[in-house]
Design a protein around this motif. Structure first.
Motif, PDB file in Angstrom:
ATOM      1  N   THR A   1       0.849  -1.192   0.000  1.00 27.76           N
ATOM      2  CA  THR A   1       0.000   0.000   0.000  1.00 27.76           C
ATOM      3  C   THR A   1       0.885   1.244   0.000  1.00 27.76           C
ATOM      4  OG1 THR A   1      -0.133   0.024   2.399  1.00 27.76           O
ATOM      5  CG2 THR A   1      -1.894  -1.146   1.224  1.00 27.76           C
ATOM      6  N   LEU A   2       0.298   2.330  -0.444  1.00 25.59           N
ATOM      7  CA  LEU A   2       1.026   3.591  -0.501  1.00 25.59           C
ATOM      8  C   LEU A   2       1.516   3.997   0.889  1.00 25.59           C
ATOM      9  CD1 LEU A   2       1.842   5.865  -2.392  1.00 25.59           C
ATOM     10  CD2 LEU A   2      -0.449   6.824  -2.139  1.00 25.59           C
ATOM     11  N   LEU A   3       0.708   3.730   1.883  1.00 25.93           N
ATOM     12  CA  LEU A   3       1.079   4.064   3.265  1.00 25.93           C
ATOM     13  C   LEU A   3       2.448   3.487   3.618  1.00 25.93           C
ATOM     14  CD1 LEU A   3       0.454   4.983   6.217  1.00 25.93           C
ATOM     15  CD2 LEU A   3      -0.713   2.789   6.519  1.00 25.93           C
ATOM     16  N   HIS A   4       2.629   2.206   3.329  1.00 29.16           N
ATOM     17  CA  HIS A   4       3.882   1.553   3.736  1.00 29.16           C
ATOM     18  C   HIS A   4       5.061   1.991   2.873  1.00 29.16           C
ATOM     19  CE1 HIS A   4       2.497  -0.936   7.014  1.00 29.16           C
ATOM     20  NE2 HIS A   4       1.355  -0.980   6.368  1.00 29.16           N
ATOM     21  N   VAL A   5       4.808   2.286   1.619  1.00 30.82           N
ATOM     22  CA  VAL A   5       5.907   2.773   0.765  1.00 30.82           C
ATOM     23  C   VAL A   5       6.347   4.166   1.210  1.00 30.82           C
ATOM     24  CG1 VAL A   5       6.476   3.499  -1.589  1.00 30.82           C
ATOM     25  CG2 VAL A   5       5.341   1.305  -1.195  1.00 30.82           C
ATOM     26  N   LEU A   6       5.402   5.012   1.513  1.00 31.78           N
ATOM     27  CA  LEU A   6       5.757   6.365   1.983  1.00 31.78           C
ATOM     28  C   LEU A   6       6.554   6.283   3.280  1.00 31.78           C
ATOM     29  CD1 LEU A   6       2.381   8.232   1.315  1.00 31.78           C
ATOM     30  CD2 LEU A   6       4.555   8.653   0.157  1.00 31.78           C
ATOM     31  N   ARG A   7       6.138   5.421   4.166  1.00 38.37           N
ATOM     32  CA  ARG A   7       6.796   5.338   5.475  1.00 38.37           C
ATOM     33  C   ARG A   7       8.142   4.618   5.392  1.00 38.37           C
ATOM     34  NH1 ARG A   7       4.143   6.202  10.170  1.00 38.37           N
ATOM     35  NH2 ARG A   7       5.342   4.553  11.173  1.00 38.37           N
ATOM     36  N   GLU A   8       8.125   3.450   4.732  1.00 39.51           N
ATOM     37  CA  GLU A   8       9.311   2.588   4.807  1.00 39.51           C
ATOM     38  C   GLU A   8      10.323   2.860   3.697  1.00 39.51           C
ATOM     39  OE1 GLU A   8       7.484  -1.260   5.069  1.00 39.51           O
ATOM     40  OE2 GLU A   8       6.337  -0.572   6.799  1.00 39.51           O
TER      41      GLU A   8
END
Lengths: 186, 277
Positions: free
Chosen positions: A29-36
């Protein structure tokens, strides 16, 4: 049947005005790519079910829940996270009004409110309510949040005109022209 | 985090999408069409579905259309609910769409995705059922136009490899008097106890429901009962309740008995509202 090997895709997108080229799993998900992958930990994993709004970011100016979007869908899109809104008038009003308790939900509220201000600078109470219903504060700091949002939308006309002019110029994190010269390959 | 891997395809034409589906099907990759993706991502995260590939339809121009052709409104299946409500070509559909999830989620949820979802509510289908809308489907055998009633009975029923390209609504339905209410246990966001939509056409009220049973529905029998002006309204409503197509749901939002009570009140509000118009 799911594939047994991770499948990676090249992704080029624009985050807070910077061009980013990444390789991502289709299932990320975009959430995890942005964070990680990008280290932008301002968007928070909350329910990861589209309910709480803690992971809200702007995609092409509109608030979306980054837990409900695949990173591969973001090809070519402009994204703004809370890190890209450090000069936003919404952020300073939230700070001044102390519109938070634990602060976990605060980035989502600010991003959503910033998106609303850009899309509907003269939003009425009903529109504000409709948009802000997308975010949940578990500490129930709603009174202060309400005051902060009211302050943003009730700013004096002269003050608002300056804010809107700056918004249109991309002063607060939406500046596509900045992107081409700032590439981060990961 | 989605606990398995899948492939991602983003065709730019209807034909390309269908061909990808066929090819991936032959490869036994259990492909799924993907529009807003909110439900697929949610189910995948829970490991309740395991597609080996998803085919994102959002780059197909026909799926993003809002416009008129002759006397029909054309709505692409990948139009988001917030865009649909904002454009407001069909006010009843707009208010129904505004009841789905929340504003931020509606920036992602699409009309086609909502109709084809597995979730019980799928409320945007209610105005489409009442307006006898038509659906353009694409699949292995090419494109076909069918009545919504042929492909939506309690849930969407498409042939393997088919997807909804567009929904067509006759212009005469767009400005008819309507009623819409979504009643929840509490608050303005969340699943309904009862969602009821109604349209008045040719002096008769058409109704459709979500949240009452485990699927959204329109019932000709219920409409006949509610339109029987020869008996008092309370009797009409009792008869209508007797025609429900499945047991009333009991869940955390409310018991079946409470839901039925709310439904009766809502039916009365709808009939009184529309009979006066």
């Amino acid at each position: 049947m799911p594939t047994t090997e991770p499948v990676y895709y090249s992704l080029t997108c624009y985050v807070n005005g910077e061009r980013q080229t990444l390789r991502v799993r289709a299932a990320n998900t975009l959430l995890h790519v942005l964070r990680e992958d990008l280290g932008l930990t301002g968007c928070k994993p909350g329910c990861e079910n589209g309910d709480c709004g803690a992971c809200t970011i702007l995609v092409n100016g509109l608030p979306i829940k980054s837990c409900l979007m695949l990173a591969v869908e973001a090809e070519g899109l402009q994204m703004t996270t809370i890190e890209g809104l450090r000069n936003s008038p919404v952020l300073s009003v939230f700070a001044r009004k102390q519109a938070f308790q634990c602060g976990y939900c605060t980035p989502g509220f600010i991003v959503n409110c910033h998106g609303l201000l850009s899309a509907h600078p003269d939003a009425n109470v009903e529109t504000i309510r409709f948009w802000l219903e997308s975010n949940i504060c578990r500490c129930t700091s709603y009174e202060e949040i309400h005051e902060a949002v009211q302050a943003v939308f009730c700013a004096e006309e002269r003050c608002k005109a300056v804010i809107l002019r700056e918004l249109r110029r991309g002063r607060y994190g939406r500046n596509p022209s900045y992107s081409e010269n700032h590439t981060t390959d990961r | 985090m989605i606990p398995f891997d899948f492939e991602y395809y983003k065709p730019s034409s209807v034909r390309e999408a269908v061909l990808w589906f066929q090819q991936l099907q032959v490869q036994r990759k259990n492909p799924m069409y993907f529009s807003g993706g909110t439900e697929i991502i949610t189910w995948a995260r829970r490991n309740s579905i395991q597609p080996g590939a998803v085919i994102d339809l959002k780059a197909i121009p026909e799926c993003g259309v809002i416009g008129f052709h002759q006397d029909r409104l054309i709505l692409g299946s990948c139009v988001s609910l917030s865009v649909l409500s904002s454009a407001n070509p069909f006010p009843l559909l707009s208010v129904t769409a505004l009841g789905v999830a929340d504003q931020t989620a509606r920036n992602q949820i699409t009309l086609g995705g909502n109709i084809c979802g597995k979730i019980h509510f799928r409320e945007t289908v209610l105005p489409l059922l009442m307006s006898d809308s038509r659906v353009i489907l694409a699949g292995e055998k090419g494109a076909r136009e069918v009545s919504i009633h042929e492909v939506f009975l309690h849930q969407i029923k498409l042939e393997k490899g088919e997807f909804i390209v567009q929904i067509l609504i006759e212009r005469e339905y767009l400005s008819l008097p309507f009623f819409h209410v979504k009643k929840r246990q509490i608050g303005n966001v969340g699943y309904p106890l009862v969602t009821m939509a109604a349209l008045k056409k040719d002096e008769r009220t058409r109704t459709a429901y979500s949240g009452v049973c485990v699927f959204p529905f329109r019932s000709i029998e219920i409409d006949q009962a509610l339109n029987d002006a020869t008996i008092p309204l309370t009797n009409r409503i009792e008869q209508a309740i007797g025609k429900l197509p499945a047991p009333v749901v009991t869940n955390e939002e409310g018991s079946a008995a409470y839901r039925e009570y709310v439904l009766k009140q809502t039916m009365a509000e709808a009939v009184i509202t529309l009979e006066g118009r």
